[in-house]
Design a protein around this motif. Structure first.
Motif, PDB file in Angstrom:
ATOM      1  N   UNK A  94       0.816  -1.211   0.000  1.00  0.00           N
ATOM      2  CA  UNK A  94       0.000   0.000   0.000  1.00  0.00           C
ATOM      3  C   UNK A  94       0.857   1.272   0.000  1.00  0.00           C
ATOM      4  N   UNK A  95       2.163   1.090  -0.197  1.00  0.00           N
ATOM      5  CA  UNK A  95       3.098   2.224  -0.263  1.00  0.00           C
ATOM      6  C   UNK A  95       2.987   3.139   0.949  1.00  0.00           C
ATOM      7  N   UNK A  96       2.947   2.543   2.122  1.00  0.00           N
ATOM      8  CA  UNK A  96       2.833   3.303   3.364  1.00  0.00           C
ATOM      9  C   UNK A  96       4.138   3.253   4.144  1.00  0.00           C
ATOM     10  N   UNK A  97       4.439   4.325   4.822  1.00  0.00           N
ATOM     11  CA  UNK A  97       5.545   4.341   5.777  1.00  0.00           C
ATOM     12  C   UNK A  97       4.991   3.854   7.109  1.00  0.00           C
ATOM     13  N   UNK A  98       5.881   3.374   7.961  1.00  0.00           N
ATOM     14  CA  UNK A  98       5.432   2.889   9.264  1.00  0.00           C
ATOM     15  C   UNK A  98       4.673   3.965  10.024  1.00  0.00           C
ATOM     16  N   UNK A 101      -2.047  -2.653  -7.026  1.00  0.00           N
ATOM     17  CA  UNK A 101      -1.930  -1.899  -5.770  1.00  0.00           C
ATOM     18  C   UNK A 101      -0.534  -1.329  -5.554  1.00  0.00           C
ATOM     19  N   UNK A 102       0.482  -2.000  -6.057  1.00  0.00           N
ATOM     20  CA  UNK A 102       1.851  -1.520  -5.848  1.00  0.00           C
ATOM     21  C   UNK A 102       2.294  -0.542  -6.940  1.00  0.00           C
ATOM     22  N   UNK A 103       1.498  -0.380  -7.974  1.00  0.00           N
ATOM     23  CA  UNK A 103       1.847   0.539  -9.056  1.00  0.00           C
ATOM     24  C   UNK A 103       1.664   1.991  -8.615  1.00  0.00           C
ATOM     25  N   UNK A 104       2.394   2.870  -9.288  1.00  0.00           N
ATOM     26  CA  UNK A 104       2.215   4.304  -9.053  1.00  0.00           C
ATOM     27  C   UNK A 104       0.846   4.709  -9.597  1.00  0.00           C
ATOM     28  N   UNK A 105       0.440   5.944  -9.307  1.00  0.00           N
ATOM     29  CA  UNK A 105      -0.852   6.411  -9.829  1.00  0.00           C
ATOM     30  C   UNK A 105      -0.863   6.378 -11.357  1.00  0.00           C
ATOM     31  N   UNK A 106       0.247   6.790 -11.978  1.00  0.00           N
ATOM     32  CA  UNK A 106       0.344   6.725 -13.441  1.00  0.00           C
ATOM     33  C   UNK A 106       0.263   5.285 -13.921  1.00  0.00           C
ATOM     34  N   UNK A 107       0.943   4.400 -13.207  1.00  0.00           N
ATOM     35  CA  UNK A 107       0.917   2.985 -13.561  1.00  0.00           C
ATOM     36  C   UNK A 107      -0.481   2.407 -13.467  1.00  0.00           C
ATOM     37  N   UNK A 108      -1.223   2.794 -12.430  1.00  0.00           N
ATOM     38  CA  UNK A 108      -2.593   2.316 -12.270  1.00  0.00           C
ATOM     39  C   UNK A 108      -3.465   2.772 -13.432  1.00  0.00           C
ATOM     40  N   UNK A 109      -3.267   3.997 -13.868  1.00  0.00           N
ATOM     41  CA  UNK A 109      -4.030   4.516 -15.012  1.00  0.00           C
ATOM     42  C   UNK A 109      -3.705   3.701 -16.261  1.00  0.00           C
ATOM     43  N   UNK A 110      -2.418   3.397 -16.452  1.00  0.00           N
ATOM     44  CA  UNK A 110      -2.000   2.604 -17.622  1.00  0.00           C
ATOM     45  C   UNK A 110      -2.560   1.188 -17.569  1.00  0.00           C
ATOM     46  N   UNK A 111      -2.502   0.577 -16.389  1.00  0.00           N
ATOM     47  CA  UNK A 111      -3.021  -0.782 -16.235  1.00  0.00           C
ATOM     48  C   UNK A 111      -4.508  -0.814 -16.561  1.00  0.00           C
ATOM     49  N   UNK A 112      -5.264   0.156 -16.032  1.00  0.00           N
ATOM     50  CA  UNK A 112      -6.699   0.199 -16.289  1.00  0.00           C
ATOM     51  C   UNK A 112      -6.983   0.431 -17.770  1.00  0.00           C
TER      52      UNK A 112
END
Length: 118
Positions: free
Chosen positions: A14-18, A94-105
């Motif tokens: 989820x690309x979260x820091x602790x 889920x691990x993709x960047x926002x741009x990556x998510x747009x491309x995947x979709x």
């Protein structure tokens, strides 16, 4: 797999820091670090908060289930739950960047459109 590893994997997916996750579930960052390192285990309330936050079952966090907790004991309902391959794709998304998510979709939409025209 121990609970700490599952917490760390979910946090990273989820690309979260602790600090971010700790704040979201109302624990100290060093406490979360201890969970992830296996030096401490979360109590009941924190376990539920983690399960709710990541939308997984407590059984998944505890290592009692190998998937995200979407288990059905009724055979007729198995089509409602993602397959192992679908879960892999979800992790990639889920691990993709926002741009990556747009491309995947966009790619997925194009594949579906292509299939419809056949």
């Amino acid at each position: 797999m121990e609970i700490g590893k599952r917490i760390r994997e979910l946090r990273q997916e989820h690309n979260l820091r602790q600090k971010q996750l700790a704040k979201s579930i109302n624990v100290a960052a060093n406490t979360l670090s201890q969970f992830e390192s296996g030096k401490a285990n979360p109590g009941y309330e924190v376990l539920i908060a983690l399960a709710d936050y990541f939308e997984v079952s407590t059984d998944y966090l505890l290592g009692r289930a190998d998937d995200f907790g979407n288990v059905s004991v009724r055979a007729e309902r198995t089509a409602d739950f993602p397959t192992a391959e679908e879960k892999k794709l979800l992790v990639v998304y889920r691990t993709a960047s926002e741009k990556g998510k747009i491309r995947i979709k966009a790619y997925a939409d194009a594949v579906v459109d292509l299939e419809r025209t056949k």
